[in-house]
Design a protein around this motif. Structure first.
Motif, short mmCIF file in Angstrom:
data_model
loop_
_atom_site.label_atom_id
_atom_site.label_comp_id
_atom_site.label_asym_id
_atom_site.label_seq_id
_atom_site.Cartn_x
_atom_site.Cartn_y
_atom_site.Cartn_z
N GLY A 55 0.81 -1.21 0.00
CA GLY A 55 0.00 0.00 0.00
C GLY A 55 0.84 1.26 0.00
O GLY A 55 0.38 2.32 0.43
N LYS A 56 2.07 1.14 -0.50
CA LYS A 56 2.99 2.27 -0.49
C LYS A 56 3.59 2.47 -1.88
O LYS A 56 3.74 1.51 -2.64
CB LYS A 56 4.12 2.03 0.51
CG LYS A 56 3.66 1.87 1.96
CD LYS A 56 4.84 1.56 2.86
CE LYS A 56 4.39 1.39 4.31
NZ LYS A 56 5.53 1.03 5.20
N PRO A 57 3.97 3.73 -2.22
CA PRO A 57 4.62 3.98 -3.50
C PRO A 57 5.89 3.18 -3.66
O PRO A 57 6.61 2.92 -2.69
CB PRO A 57 4.90 5.49 -3.46
CG PRO A 57 3.88 6.04 -2.53
CD PRO A 57 3.72 4.98 -1.47
N SER A 58 6.17 2.76 -4.88
CA SER A 58 7.39 2.02 -5.18
C SER A 58 8.10 2.67 -6.36
O SER A 58 7.56 3.58 -7.01
CB SER A 58 7.07 0.55 -5.49
OG SER A 58 6.22 0.46 -6.62
N ASP A 59 9.29 2.22 -6.66
CA ASP A 59 10.07 2.78 -7.75
C ASP A 59 9.49 2.39 -9.10
O ASP A 59 8.74 1.42 -9.23
CB ASP A 59 11.51 2.30 -7.67
CG ASP A 59 12.23 2.83 -6.43
OD1 ASP A 59 11.81 3.88 -5.93
OD2 ASP A 59 13.18 2.17 -5.97
N GLY A 60 9.86 3.14 -10.11
CA GLY A 60 9.48 2.80 -11.47
C GLY A 60 8.35 3.66 -12.01
O GLY A 60 7.72 4.43 -11.28
N LYS A 61 8.14 3.54 -13.31
CA LYS A 61 7.08 4.26 -13.99
C LYS A 61 6.19 3.27 -14.74
O LYS A 61 6.65 2.23 -15.20
CB LYS A 61 7.65 5.27 -14.99
CG LYS A 61 8.38 6.44 -14.36
CD LYS A 61 8.83 7.43 -15.43
CE LYS A 61 9.51 8.65 -14.82
NZ LYS A 61 9.93 9.62 -15.87
N ARG A 62 4.91 3.63 -14.85
CA ARG A 62 3.99 2.81 -15.64
C ARG A 62 3.09 3.75 -16.44
O ARG A 62 2.76 4.84 -15.99
CB ARG A 62 3.15 1.90 -14.75
CG ARG A 62 3.97 0.83 -14.06
CD ARG A 62 3.10 -0.19 -13.36
NE ARG A 62 3.91 -1.17 -12.65
CZ ARG A 62 3.42 -2.23 -12.01
NH1 ARG A 62 2.10 -2.43 -11.99
NH2 ARG A 62 4.22 -3.08 -11.39
N ASN A 63 2.71 3.28 -17.61
CA ASN A 63 1.88 4.07 -18.51
C ASN A 63 0.40 3.74 -18.28
O ASN A 63 0.02 2.57 -18.19
CB ASN A 63 2.28 3.77 -19.96
CG ASN A 63 1.44 4.49 -20.98
OD1 ASN A 63 0.37 4.03 -21.35
ND2 ASN A 63 1.93 5.63 -21.44
N VAL A 64 -0.43 4.77 -18.18
CA VAL A 64 -1.85 4.57 -17.88
C VAL A 64 -2.54 3.72 -18.95
O VAL A 64 -3.31 2.81 -18.64
CB VAL A 64 -2.57 5.93 -17.73
CG1 VAL A 64 -4.07 5.73 -17.50
CG2 VAL A 64 -1.97 6.73 -16.59
N LEU A 65 -2.27 4.01 -20.22
CA LEU A 65 -2.89 3.27 -21.31
C LEU A 65 -2.48 1.80 -21.28
O LEU A 65 -3.31 0.90 -21.39
CB LEU A 65 -2.53 3.91 -22.64
CG LEU A 65 -3.08 3.24 -23.91
CD1 LEU A 65 -4.61 3.34 -23.93
CD2 LEU A 65 -2.49 3.90 -25.16
#
Length: 224
Positions: A55-65
């Motif tokens: 339930g906590k932010p983690s590293d990395g990026k993700r694309n909404v689409l």
């Protein structure tokens, strides 16, 4: 002819995207009603990524689409390419992605702004006289684009069952009429063709949330 409904997703997973059970419920109820659904999402990075175990932010990026494509089984379209003339209604499921990716409500509360493609899409549906349906936290989007509208996010008094009830007060501060509504029901603003239901704003058995979304879908199709 079968009603055609656009669904706007905000990722995949309650804490940083679309609430999956809400999206699935929308799809099931539309299918049962004989309507045709098509899913869309903005092509952008999420605000952040949340580890759903912690339930906590983690590293990395993700694309909404790309994340939304998980719910759509790969059959999804960039929201920028949505043509309102091809649809009879639009539905926005909830999840924190609404407040983080479709808008910045999570950061700015009532002073938030909506993603340009989302705002244009919802506004265009409204101008065309076509119904909008939103559940869980998604009605905050309607509060922004439809001043003085009637809507619901459940109840306005916080309790174990309604842990997010303070949201109703904020919507009233924005000039909306909040209508306390049971999780198994939906509220219809007939004048503005807006249908809302609490969904996971309530700590309720999942079948009751599913039923409430069903009422939302039924009322939306009646207006379409």
């Amino acid at each position: 002819m079968a009603k055609r409904v656009a669904i706007i997703l905000s990722g995949c997973g309650v804490y940083d995207g679309t609430e999956i059970h809400e999206a699935s419920a929308v799809l099931v109820h539309l299918s049962r009603a004989g309507a045709k659904a098509r899913m869309f999402a903005p092509n952008q990075d999420q605000m952040h990524v949340v580890d759903h175990c912690e339930g906590k932010p983690s590293d990395g990026k993700r694309n909404v689409l790309r994340e939304s494509a998980r719910i759509a089984r790969g059959d999804i379209t960039d929201l920028a390419d949505l043509d309102v003339s091809e649809f009879d209604a639009v539905i926005v499921p909830g999840g924190f992605g609404v407040a983080k990716n479709l808008s910045d409500w999570a950061v700015k509360n009532k002073d938030f702004s909506i993603h340009p493609d989302v705002e244009k899409t919802l506004t265009d549906f409204h101008k065309a006289g076509k119904p909008l349906a939103m559940c869980c936290i998604a009605p905050v989007l309607a509060a922004k684009i439809l001043p003085a509208c009637e809507l619901t996010v459940g109840h306005d008094k916080e309790s174990d069952m309604w842990p997010y009830a303070q949201t109703a007060g904020v919507l009233r501060e924005m000039g909306c009429t909040h209508v306390n509504t049971h999780v198994e029901r939906a509220h219809v603003d007939v004048r503005r063709k807006l249908v809302t239901t609490p969904a996971f704003m309530c700590h309720a058995p999942i079948h009751k949330i599913f039923d409430g979304i069903g009422v939302m879908v039924q009322e939306t199709l009646k207006l379409a």
